[in-house]
Design an enzyme around this catalytic site. Structure first.
Site, PDB file in Angstrom:
ATOM      1  N   GLN A  66     -13.346   8.399  -3.051  1.00 28.59           N
ATOM      2  CA  GLN A  66     -12.449   8.272  -2.172  1.00 28.59           C
ATOM      3  C   GLN A  66     -12.332   9.134  -0.931  1.00 28.59           C
ATOM      4  O   GLN A  66     -12.221  10.477  -1.314  1.00 28.59           O
ATOM      5  CB  GLN A  66     -10.899   7.996  -2.561  1.00 28.59           C
TER       6      GLN A  66
ATOM      7  N   TYR B 155      -1.686   8.194   5.674  1.00 30.61           N
ATOM      8  CA  TYR B 155      -2.822   9.352   6.072  1.00 30.61           C
ATOM      9  C   TYR B 155      -3.327   8.796   7.419  1.00 30.61           C
ATOM     10  O   TYR B 155      -2.813   7.714   7.957  1.00 30.61           O
ATOM     11  CB  TYR B 155      -3.657   9.553   5.042  1.00 30.61           C
TER      12      TYR B 155
ATOM     13  N   ARG C 135      -8.651   1.130   1.400  1.00 24.43           N
ATOM     14  CA  ARG C 135      -7.580   1.008   0.745  1.00 24.43           C
ATOM     15  C   ARG C 135      -6.260   0.916   1.863  1.00 24.43           C
ATOM     16  O   ARG C 135      -6.407   1.499   2.902  1.00 24.43           O
ATOM     17  CB  ARG C 135      -7.244   2.056  -0.188  1.00 24.43           C
TER      18      ARG C 135
ATOM     19  N   GLY D  87      -3.684   3.254 -12.890  1.00 22.57           N
ATOM     20  CA  GLY D  87      -3.589   4.540 -12.594  1.00 22.57           C
ATOM     21  C   GLY D  87      -2.634   5.211 -13.678  1.00 22.57           C
ATOM     22  O   GLY D  87      -3.521   5.944 -14.424  1.00 22.57           O
ATOM     23  N   ARG D  88      -1.330   5.298 -13.411  1.00 20.10           N
ATOM     24  CA  ARG D  88      -0.731   6.314 -14.314  1.00 20.10           C
ATOM     25  C   ARG D  88      -0.914   5.825 -15.962  1.00 20.10           C
ATOM     26  O   ARG D  88      -0.988   6.575 -16.687  1.00 20.10           O
ATOM     27  CB  ARG D  88       1.043   6.040 -14.128  1.00 20.10           C
TER      28      ARG D  88
END
Length: 394
Positions: free
Chosen positions: A102, A175, A226, A317-318
């Site tokens: 990424q 971002y 993304r 993810g988590r």
């Protein structure tokens, strides 16, 4: 064993084939060296999780020094980074798992301390609404914008050289790519700002530059994007804007990856829109490109539900922090042993780097399901999670 669709193989139009449809979502480790080089702790963290997955997407790597957003961040800004990135790609590639790097520029989500005295930059000289002490960035010049676009292309070439199977453009979580598209952060009056189409120009230029380099890869290589579906600020990106954005890029990039704290989420801004955000994007992407669904996927039934709602791939993810062997346990019919909680005592055994352990127990505590946390896990179906650029963040 239940016949789960997410365990089936998947092939991208570029020819890249995944052994299953389970993806490791990009997560910040904050474990790279001060200059962005890969550390052994980072390699071990990915190696502990990669083997069962179809594809692993790394945490963000900055494409220029001015794009650094936090300490311990991975970098792909110079050729010096290639040997370490090679080690990282090799660690992910075990058992045929594919590796995606990424890449991003943090833009205004940085500060002069992280940038060693330099001002953060963005589309316009407007500070982020949170955290409260966000610095006012300097508006990028046309020359600087063109340099950053070129840097995304150079980063893509380094990813190819290092052995990665693709790059993911991080246009989410507030971002720089998102900053240019947002009317909140982009209030320019030149060709890089203005109406929605003009605010897309920077992202489109980055996509096209990245694709140009990706086509030179000697092996199948993908370029993903993304996106965060909505912003809560006014003015800000609304769901209709993001759907429009994806409609414009759906025949360019190789996949779209949503960034949401819950796969069940409906619109945060329009409460009359009760259709899941995931299914609304799926209607656009169907028969054009793969869609990665994500957000609070813990059990096999959650992964199934994500695909049933229109996604082609499902990202965890988590849950992969808590359970590195998630896929292997599902395949073995041993779902009862899958950990949906995590003990702070077990984090070393789980190869979670020590600095990552600290922020998981502080800024990210509410989303981790710690066994020592007396509070119920926060449900991010109707609110931004910290990893999306919510108010609790690193």
């Amino acid at each position: 064993m239940v016949d789960y669709q997410f365990l089936n193989a998947f092939k991208f139009k570029t020819g890249l084939t995944l052994k299953n449809r389970v993806v490791m979502s990009p997560m910040t480790t904050m474990t790279s060296f001060y200059n962005g080089m890969v550390s052994t702790d980072e390699v071990n963290y990915y190696a502990a999780r990669a083997a069962g997955l179809g594809m692993v997407i790394t945490g963000v790597a900055n494409v220029t020094e001015s794009g650094k957003g936090f300490e311990g961040e991975l970098s792909v800004a110079s050729d010096e980074m290639i040997p370490g990135l090679q080690r990282l790609a090799n660690a992910i590639h075990q058992n045929g798992t594919k590796a995606i790097l990424q890449i991003f520029h943090a833009g205004r989500k940085s500060n002069h301390k992280i940038l060693r005295g330099e001002e953060p930059v963005s589309a316009s000289a407007i500070a982020a609404s949170h955290p409260a002490d966000s610095e006012i960035p300097r508006a990028l010049s046309n020359k600087e914008i063109l340099h950053i676009i070129d840097s995304f292309g150079q980063a893509t070439q380094r990813a190819i050289t290092a052995g990665f199977d693709g790059v993911e453009l991080h246009g989410a979580n507030t971002y720089l790519l998102q900053q240019f598209f947002s009317p909140n952060s982009n209030q320019r009056n030149d060709d890089w700002g203005g109406n929605r189409q003009k605010r897309m120009r920077f992202s489109m230029a980055v996509i096209n530059e990245t694709l140009k380099i990706a086509k030179k890869s000697p092996r199948p290589f993908v370029v993903g994007y993304r996106i965060s579906p909505e912003e809560i600020e006014t003015p800000g990106i609304r769901l209709a804007d993001s759907l429009y954005f994806v409609d414009q890029i759906k025949d360019l990039v190789n996949y779209v990856h949503l960034s949401m704290g819950s796969y069940k989420r409906t619109s945060l801004n329009d409460k009359t829109n009760t259709q899941t955000i995931l299914s609304q994007f799926a209607e656009l992407t169907k028969e054009h490109l793969p869609l990665i669904g994500v957000g609070s996927v813990e059990k096999a039934s959650d992964a199934n539900a994500v695909l049933a709602d229109g996604a082609d791939l499902v990202a965890l993810g988590r849950e992969l922090l808590r359970e590195p062997q998630w896929v292997q346990k599902v395949i073995a019919g041993d779902e009862e042993s899958i950990r949906n909680t995590i003990s702070p005592v077990d984090m070393n055994e789980l190869a979670i780097p020590s600095v990552m352990q600290v922020y998981l127990q502080t800024a990210f505590k509410s989303v981790m399901n710690f066994t020592t946390d007396p509070n119920a896990p926060v449900d991010y179906q109707n609110t931004l999670a910290p990893m999306e650029g919510g108010k609790k963040e690193h």
